[in-house]
Design a protein around this motif. Structure first.
Motif, mmCIF file in Angstrom:
data_model
loop_
_atom_site.group_PDB
_atom_site.id
_atom_site.type_symbol
_atom_site.label_atom_id
_atom_site.label_comp_id
_atom_site.label_asym_id
_atom_site.label_seq_id
_atom_site.Cartn_x
_atom_site.Cartn_y
_atom_site.Cartn_z
ATOM 1 N N GLN A 131 -9.289 -6.246 -15.302
ATOM 2 C CA GLN A 131 -8.297 -7.179 -15.270
ATOM 3 C C GLN A 131 -7.216 -6.830 -14.060
ATOM 4 O O GLN A 131 -6.707 -5.793 -14.214
ATOM 5 C CB GLN A 131 -7.495 -7.468 -16.733
ATOM 6 N N ALA A 132 -7.190 -7.749 -13.089
ATOM 7 C CA ALA A 132 -6.254 -7.493 -12.124
ATOM 8 C C ALA A 132 -4.815 -7.196 -12.418
ATOM 9 O O ALA A 132 -4.414 -7.842 -13.407
ATOM 10 C CB ALA A 132 -6.150 -8.206 -10.980
ATOM 11 N N ASP A 133 -4.054 -6.118 -12.131
ATOM 12 C CA ASP A 133 -2.901 -5.751 -12.448
ATOM 13 C C ASP A 133 -1.732 -6.269 -11.634
ATOM 14 O O ASP A 133 -1.531 -5.948 -10.374
ATOM 15 C CB ASP A 133 -2.802 -4.294 -12.325
ATOM 16 N N PRO A 134 -0.877 -6.987 -12.121
ATOM 17 C CA PRO A 134 0.139 -7.713 -11.252
ATOM 18 C C PRO A 134 1.163 -6.646 -10.694
ATOM 19 O O PRO A 134 1.713 -6.790 -9.725
ATOM 20 C CB PRO A 134 0.854 -8.590 -12.074
ATOM 21 N N GLU A 135 1.252 -5.799 -11.268
ATOM 22 C CA GLU A 135 2.223 -4.563 -10.971
ATOM 23 C C GLU A 135 1.851 -3.813 -9.960
ATOM 24 O O GLU A 135 2.340 -3.527 -9.009
ATOM 25 C CB GLU A 135 2.511 -3.649 -12.190
ATOM 26 N N LEU A 136 0.365 -3.388 -10.018
ATOM 27 C CA LEU A 136 -0.251 -2.679 -8.914
ATOM 28 C C LEU A 136 -0.061 -3.876 -7.672
ATOM 29 O O LEU A 136 0.089 -3.457 -6.426
ATOM 30 C CB LEU A 136 -1.720 -2.567 -9.149
ATOM 31 N N GLY A 137 -0.469 -5.105 -7.712
ATOM 32 C CA GLY A 137 -0.314 -6.108 -6.744
ATOM 33 C C GLY A 137 0.924 -6.124 -6.108
ATOM 34 O O GLY A 137 1.171 -6.180 -4.951
#
Ligand code: HEC
Ligand code: HEC
Length: 268
Positions: free
Chosen positions: A15-21
């Protein structure tokens, strides 16, 4: 059977991580010279835009994950393409290769980068309460809602408002740059108006610093495209660029109407 299900689970992308983004969006290490981040042009403090770069303003990004066509001229057909294009654009982040840029910041490839930034962009929008009152009525009766339609306040269509600067050094024929069709000369994508109070300067040129300026521009019937001499008038593109969308025509708006429309726009 169970083994197959298990394999499918472990090979599914995390699951892609918004905080990383969010961190990547602010990370200048994504540019070849280590000095430019997405946020330099799409500044969160300025409604995710900034002044025009290379003739066009960076579009605000609040609803970027909900659109179906990207760029002022619709040149990108996917969100992934719109996110990754600046990485290799020589006028922007200037990397020879998007995968290499992604690996430099510790990701496996450009897809992982697009996923993480996409997850962050998906967190930016918060739908407003439906505005009511005279401004909302004027928005419909003045024809604004014909193009700024639906929940995102855009038809995602391309229209000529007379802002192509035809014949000037800054000429930008918009959609025609993508389709090659002269009928598209001077047409630009209708932008979403969500959060528009924060996203000055306005239009693809960044020409207007206030919403009042934009409303007065519509009231006077949009921009003017004219040929300054016979040679310009002879250019096959001239009649096309000069033909504004029929809904762009002088509007009979009082000072109170203009104020009510501006107040309406500030609620979106
Ligand atoms: C040098 C300034 C600059 C940088 C850096 C930049 N952008 Fe942009 N961005 C723009 C401009 C200008 C456009 C509009 C391009 C056009 O229409 O021709 C744009 C368009 C977009 C769009 C399409 C939005 C829409 O509504 O159509 C997305 C998404 C986007 N950028 C995301 C990013 C991301 C993610 C990064 C960092 C990886 C980034 N941008 C870096 C200037 C920039
Ligand atoms: C024919 C379709 C059409 C109609 C009618 C229309 N718009 Fe637009 N609107 C556009 C397009 C296309 C742009 C972008 C033009 C450009 O940058 O060249 C735009 C841009 C804008 C912007 C700037 C947004 C930004 O982020 O830069 C605002 C604000 C706006 N319109 C408000 C209105 C209002 C208020 C009305 C009614 C008085 C209206 N529009 C009528 C198509 C339309």
């Amino acid at each position: 059977m169970r083994w197959i299900v298990f394999c499918a689970l472990i090979s599914a992308p995390a699951q892609a991580d918004p905080e990383l983004g969010r961190r990547l969006f602010h990370d200048p290490a994504l540019s070849a010279n280590g000095a430019m981040s997405c946020a330099d042009c799409h500044d969160p403090e300025r409604g995710f835009t900034s002044g025009a770069v290379g003739g066009r303003t960076p579009p605000p990004l609040h609803v970027a994950t909900q659109l179906s066509v990207w760029g002022w001229d619709g040149r990108h057909e996917s969100l992934r393409a719109a996110i990754l294009a600046p990485l290799t654009d020589p006028r922007e982040m200037a990397n020879p290769d998007a995968d290499a840029a992604a690996r430099r910041v510790g990701l496996v490839d450009a897809d992982a980068l697009a996923d993480a930034i996409g997850a962050y962009l998906a967190t930016l929008d918060s739908p407003p309460p439906t505005p009511e009152g005279r401004g909302a009525e004027l928005f419909r009766s003045a024809g604004c809602a014909d193009c700024h339609s639906g929940p995102l306040l855009t038809d995602e269509g391309f229209h000529n408002l007379g802002l192509s600067a035809f014949g000037e050094p800054s000429q930008d024929l918009g959609r025609m740059r993508v389709t090659g069709d002269p009928a598209d000369a001077g047409r630009f994508r209708t932008p979403s108006l969500r959060h528009v109070a924060q996203t000055a300067p306005y239009m693809h040129t960044g020409h207007f610093r206030t919403l009042e300026g934009v409303v007065r521009f519509y009231a006077q019937g949009g921009g003017k495209v004219w040929a300054r001499n016979a040679a310009e008038a002879d250019r096959p593109m001239y009649p096309e660029a000069a033909r504004l969308d029929p809904r762009i025509r002088p509007l009979d708006l009082s000072e109170d109407d203009i104020a009510a429309l501006v107040a309406f726009l500030k609620q979106l």
